[in-house]
Design a protein around this motif. Sequence first.
Motif, PDB file in Angstrom:
ATOM      1  N   ASN A 175       0.814  -1.211   0.000  1.00 34.03           N
ATOM      2  CA  ASN A 175       0.000   0.000   0.000  1.00 34.03           C
ATOM      3  C   ASN A 175       0.852   1.268   0.000  1.00 34.03           C
ATOM      4  OD1 ASN A 175      -2.480   1.341  -0.044  1.00 34.03           O
ATOM      5  ND2 ASN A 175      -2.572   1.482   2.197  1.00 34.03           N
ATOM      6  N   GLU A 199     -14.360  -2.775   0.246  1.00 37.00           N
ATOM      7  CA  GLU A 199     -13.785  -2.353   1.520  1.00 37.00           C
ATOM      8  C   GLU A 199     -13.732  -3.516   2.505  1.00 37.00           C
ATOM      9  OE1 GLU A 199     -15.627   1.091   3.128  1.00 37.00           O
ATOM     10  OE2 GLU A 199     -15.177   2.358   1.393  1.00 37.00           O
ATOM     11  N   ARG A 223      -1.793  -5.922   3.344  1.00 38.03           N
ATOM     12  CA  ARG A 223      -2.320  -4.557   3.334  1.00 38.03           C
ATOM     13  C   ARG A 223      -2.355  -3.992   1.916  1.00 38.03           C
ATOM     14  NH1 ARG A 223      -5.083  -2.033   7.214  1.00 38.03           N
ATOM     15  NH2 ARG A 223      -3.623  -2.932   8.740  1.00 38.03           N
ATOM     16  N   ARG A 237      -5.532  -1.448  -0.566  1.00 35.78           N
ATOM     17  CA  ARG A 237      -6.596  -0.477  -0.291  1.00 35.78           C
ATOM     18  C   ARG A 237      -7.698  -0.557  -1.353  1.00 35.78           C
ATOM     19  NH1 ARG A 237      -6.341   5.717  -1.212  1.00 35.78           N
ATOM     20  NH2 ARG A 237      -8.558   5.185  -1.295  1.00 35.78           N
TER      21      ARG A 237
END
Length: 373
Positions: free
Chosen positions: A20, A330, A342, A344
């Motif tokens: 990320n 999400e 991780r 997004r």
Amino acid sequence: MTPTELRAAMPALDRTIYLNTGAAGPSPTNVVEAVESCVECHEYESPAAEGMYPAAFDVFDETRETIASHFDVDSDEIALTQSTTDGINRIAAALDWERGDTVVRTDLEHSSGILPWKRLKRRGVEVEVVESDGGRLDTDETKSAVRDAKLVCLSSLTWSHGTRLPVREIVETAHDAGALVLVDAVQCPGQMPVDVREWGADFVAGAGHKWLLGPFGAGFVHVAPGAETHLDPAHIGYRSVEDPNAEEYAYEPGAHRLEVGTVSPAPYAGLSEAIETIESVGYQAIQSRVEDLTDRLKEGIVNSETARLLSPREYESGLVTFAIDDPDPEAFVEELADDGVRIRSLPFPENAVRASVHVFNSEADVDELVEWL
């Protein structure tokens, strides 16, 4: 420094597979130590030595020199800011706007390149949006849009698709029409070399907390020679002017007029160290590794039954965007995070998520994400 050595110097990677960096990059220990050392020196030593203000100014001067050297420009062309958003806002507020003026932006901009112009609409400034297709701009539509513009704002690398926009071509078109150009370049430095001279833009804004792996709170704006004459900053302070005690003030002759007053020198010490760290790894090594890893990731996405690649199949950057077969991206991202991976989600395109692959990542990192898909 090798990519393996850089990875070993990043404690955050002991606890997560971090993909990320396009949002924020974790710093290696030497960058954090530079921040800590700066704070200790500034608070413990400088009061009894050169003084706290001169100590801070030395850090500011050193950081401008480091940034300028990284982009092969003069230090008086660099203004220190807190972030890309801060830099864009300083430019937006410093230009002389009149009712009926037009700002042109693309529909690929981050909120940093959208909200300042929405605010100006309240003062009668028009905003024209150039539509894109798959992270690409139509050349003819762009030329038509900038014809009557006062300012053109665009990203050098799209945060939504990881595509490179033709900055130099757009700058030439805008300048031919008499418009200024502001480039949001935050997604480039740290993962690929940036030649602001070749771009030819009037203003280029960026920050250190993404691909440069610096701390939060340190950004910069490059102001091309002569472009500062268009700037009458909305805020003024002792760092903006040649002599703050003069009866009549005169702005600093270059980009420094965008700086204002007292801020902590610590983030800028960290930014200097971060830039030097990236340079020690070298852009040739960075781009080669990022290309190999993104190709590996894209192949996994293409062969997946639950995801669809939205970024270009060929390498353009470390940003890899894909749509997932899930109405709640999400929740998918949160589930991944719970398992130690991780990435997004994105507000657009629909159902899109984004992985950011940097030089410190490994084949195992990529394979873990592909296995999820």
